[in-house]
Scaffold this motif. Structure first.
Motif, PDB file in Angstrom:
ATOM      1  N   TRP A   1      -8.990   8.714  10.416  1.00 34.29           N
ATOM      2  CA  TRP A   1      -8.537   7.318  10.407  1.00 34.29           C
ATOM      3  C   TRP A   1      -9.705   6.371  10.674  1.00 34.29           C
ATOM      4  O   TRP A   1      -9.872   5.367   9.982  1.00 34.29           O
ATOM      5  N   LEU A  28      -5.663   0.270  11.622  1.00 39.97           N
ATOM      6  CA  LEU A  28      -5.907   1.708  11.597  1.00 39.97           C
ATOM      7  C   LEU A  28      -6.646   2.164  12.851  1.00 39.97           C
ATOM      8  O   LEU A  28      -6.336   3.210  13.433  1.00 39.97           O
ATOM      9  N   CYS A  37      -2.739   3.291   7.016  1.00 36.21           N
ATOM     10  CA  CYS A  37      -3.375   3.856   5.819  1.00 36.21           C
ATOM     11  C   CYS A  37      -2.817   3.182   4.560  1.00 36.21           C
ATOM     12  O   CYS A  37      -3.560   2.867   3.621  1.00 36.21           O
ATOM     13  N   ALA A  74      -7.301   6.401   1.195  1.00 33.62           N
ATOM     14  CA  ALA A  74      -6.233   5.818   2.009  1.00 33.62           C
ATOM     15  C   ALA A  74      -4.865   6.314   1.552  1.00 33.62           C
ATOM     16  O   ALA A  74      -4.002   6.648   2.383  1.00 33.62           O
ATOM     17  N   HIS A  97      -2.434   8.690   3.770  1.00 34.87           N
ATOM     18  CA  HIS A  97      -1.071   8.241   4.019  1.00 34.87           C
ATOM     19  C   HIS A  97      -0.075   9.363   3.700  1.00 34.87           C
ATOM     20  O   HIS A  97       0.849   9.647   4.467  1.00 34.87           O
TER      21      HIS A  97
END
Length: 706
Positions: free
Chosen positions: A269, A297, A344, A368, A372
């Motif tokens: 992250w 994030l 994300c 991203a 996710h």
């Protein structure tokens, strides 16, 4: 970087004599090794292992060799592998051995044996400088923390003349440096052919040279990473190799399970947030939404770290069988994962308007989206046959992994995977690879597989190793150490110490060890089974020796393993090293720099470890017994590894101390004692003091040989 050793063309197989004869001639009393090395003398165990490796190569078979300390196993597999004239891949568990093989052992043997060969080394991406990310870091402005600027300038100066880009060329750059992620790539952030540095990319150059080489040195991490994702270059290399050797093979299973599952971490992250900022700074300034999303994030990562108590001293592994680990409240856990997934998604959404402006923006947006999806998948039940757990260290990792590497590795070695319990004939043959493909590759490429280490089990079948790696059909060879352990060492269990369950055990052990270390002038390694004991023993010793004492305590974690061992080896005395975890293996301190190894207690697997619990459940489901089939073999192997740190050369002398009376009082004691090197037993404190006095009167000589 690829090296040409003695010539610039490939090896050619010997027409005559046979490989077995050629190996015998090389190791003969008047052979090439004896002629090139004055200290060389034939060793029966080394020749036995070398002939077994030669036979395995000739038959394209599979060999598992437990080679005791002092056998000379490196030469025992290198000589037949090089003389075979076939393409060879050698994999190690550590970068140190990888560098030793490439920088010293293989070039030396090629010259001694008169073999022209092309040699290359292949490491993981984070071992090589990424030219694009270096440029990005140099142009990052205030985004780069001020503390990183001086080391970054050093890296930049080095980058102008390095040929390999291997960060090992920079000894001042610690492998734990937080600068590393700024100047290296991974499979998530690599731009591939869209990168402006593609042709000069150090990773690509290393891969190309490996594909052209006769001998390639790599590591277990890269091998399994490639099996998992087919992305690091090994997929192209493996089918063309005829001989594969895995040194330090006892690490294969623990390494492999890290890569054959999937994981999400707070580090990922934070890396995504950093790279999103850098990409926007370079190619789409003014996109404020990305800064907002990146901040969200980072907040999500910080919240998860705080929830799990992550920090510099944390080293925990939590089981995760339900909605959340037992150690955290389910609603708080769900909130953290929801926040991470949402953040994300926000990074991905914020970048959608600019992905066409530059490939780097598109790559960050793709990362991203993938991250996710991974977080969302972690919120669902785990896949069948997988165990889920949470690793808490400086950050937090959510891991879903297999219990062992048997299925994945056996698909490579045998061409088919072993039948899984309850799976029947429908068990997959490889990790994401159809059975027909595996069988076709096996038929087209006859390969010899050799797995070796000084510690692979505590019984003749070496089942501790072979079952987890899917190698039950391999030929097994155990070659005992040539050392005269009865003369060179002795072991002792102090009867005055409390049992390990006593809260005062660590302090009492330190109190007992202190005068021993004082008598030896340091030269002592204390191995603990937990970080709590590590800090307790170190604190007690430092408290005793504060002020004018000439002895100094080195503690794992206060410097890198490489630096601590280098200081300990060259000190000539005056140092006591207190360590845990990785120091139980891979520590080689020959000569009188180390004369006493202390093990705080019997190294049974830690209770509550999710992988341990899952393996126990599997054993019991098959009708086995958890303690005798799992806990005892694990403890025996770990004890064998720890005790093996003491005697590293035929001239070494030393004492092994085990601070756990259960070794002598419990019914399982004889099995654990059988795992120790055959040193003489000291039955009393008086006998120990006599042996200690004898060592302090005797100076050992540090000599090295093949």
């Amino acid at each position: 970087m690829q090296e040409f050793v003695t010539a610039t063309h490939s090896m050619a197989p010997e027409a005559t004599p046979s490989l077995a004869d050629a190996v015998s001639a090389a190791f003969a009393p008047h052979g090439r090794l004896a002629a090139a090395e004055p200290a060389y003398r034939p060793r029966a165990g080394q020749q036995t292992m070398a002939q077994a490796v030669a036979a395995t190569i000739a038959d394209a078979g599979c060999l598992v060799v437990e080679a005791g300390t002092g056998i000379g196993k490196t030469y025992a597999y290198l000589v037949p592998a090089l003389l075979s004239g076939q393409r060879v891949l050698i994999s190690t568990a550590t970068k140190a051995l990888q560098d030793q093989l490439r920088g010293r052992d293989i070039p030396h043997l090629a010259q001694v044996l008169g073999l022209p060969l092309r040699l290359a080394m292949l490491k993981g991406r984070n071992s090589y400088l990424c030219l694009h990310r270096l440029q990005q870091a140099l142009e990052s402005g205030d985004a780069l923390p001020p503390a990183y600027r001086a080391p970054l300038a050093q890296v930049h100066r080095w980058s102008l003349h390095t040929r390999s880009g291997d960060l090992a060329e920079l000894p001042a750059l610690d492998e734990r440096s937080p600068l590393i992620p700024w100047i290296t790539s991974d499979r998530d952030n690599c731009l591939g052919m869209a990168c402006g540095h593609w042709q000069r990319c150090h990773v690509n150059v290393a891969r190309r040279e490996a594909l052209e080489a006769d001998v390639v040195v790599t590591n277990h991490h890269l091998f399994f990473a490639d099996l998992a994702v087919r992305h690091s270059g090994m997929a192209e290399l493996l089918p063309t190799v005829q001989v594969l050797v895995f040194d330090e093979a006892h690490r294969l299973n623990d390494t492999g399970v890290q890569f054959l599952g999937q994981q999400v971490s707070t580090g990922q992250w934070l890396s995504l947030a950093r790279d999103a900022r850098l990409a926007v700074h370079a190619h789409a300034r003014g996109l404020a939404q990305v800064e907002i999303a990146a901040r969200e994030l980072e907040h999500a990562a910080q919240a998860l770290r705080q929830l799990c108590g992550a920090g510099p001293t944390a080293q925990l592994r939590w089981a995760w069988q339900g909605d959340a680990p037992d150690e955290v409240a389910p609603h708080a856990w769900a909130e953290c994962l929801t926040a991470g997934a949402a953040a994300c998604g926000q990074v991905h959404g914020a970048l959608q308007a600019v992905v066409g402006m530059h490939p780097e923006l598109a790559r960050v947006a793709e990362r991203a989206s993938q991250l996710h999806q991974r977080v969302e998948q972690m919120r669902l039940p785990p896949a069948p046959g997988q165990v889920r757990w949470v690793g808490v260290e400086s950050g937090v990792r959510l891991v879903e992994s297999p219990l062992d590497v048997a299925q994945a590795l056996s698909a490579q070695v045998w061409g088919v995977a072993p039948a899984l319990p309850g799976a029947g004939d429908s068990a997959p043959a490889g990790m994401g690879e159809p059975a027909a493909n595996v069988l076709e590759r096996s038929a087209r490429h006859r390969q010899a597989w050799v797995f070796t280490s000084a510690t692979l089990g505590d019984e003749p079948g070496l089942r501790w190793f072979t079952e987890r790696c899917g190698l039950e059909g391999a030929h097994i060879l155990q070659v005992p150490s040539p050392f005269n352990y009865a003369q060179q060492g002795a072991w002792y269990v102090p009867d005055a110490l409390p049992l390990p369950a006593d809260p005062g055990h660590s302090a009492a052990l330190a109190h007992w060890v202190a005068p021993v270390a004082e008598a030896l002038g340091g030269r002592t390694l204390v191995l603990t089974t937990t970080t709590r004991a590590l800090h307790a023993v170190a604190a007690a010793l430092r408290q005793r020796w504060r002020g004018s004492s000439p002895l100094q305590v080195l503690v794992q974690g206060e410097a890198s393993k490489r630096e601590l061992l280098a200081r300990f080896r060259r000190s000539g005395g005056g140092l006591v090293l207190v360590a845990t975890a990785s120091f139980w293996e891979g520590v080689d301190v020959p000569g009188d720099a180390l004369q006493c190894v202390v093990i705080d207690k019997l190294p049974f697997p830690p209770p509550g470890d999710p992988l341990v619990e899952a393996r126990v459940r599997q054993i019991e489901a098959r009708g086995g017994r958890a303690f005798s089939d799992h806990a005892l073999p694990e403890a025996a192997v770990a004890l064998k590894q720890g005790a093996g740190r003491l005697i590293r050369h035929e001239d070494d002398r030393g004492l092994l101390v085990i601070g756990d009376r259960r070794l002598l009082t419990q019914s399982y004691g004889p099995r654990l004692l059988a795992a120790l090197p055959p040193m003489r037993a000291l039955q009393s404190e008086a006998a120990f003091q006599e042996a200690l006095a004898a060592i302090t009167r005797t100076s050992t000589t540090d000599r090295s040989g093949p």
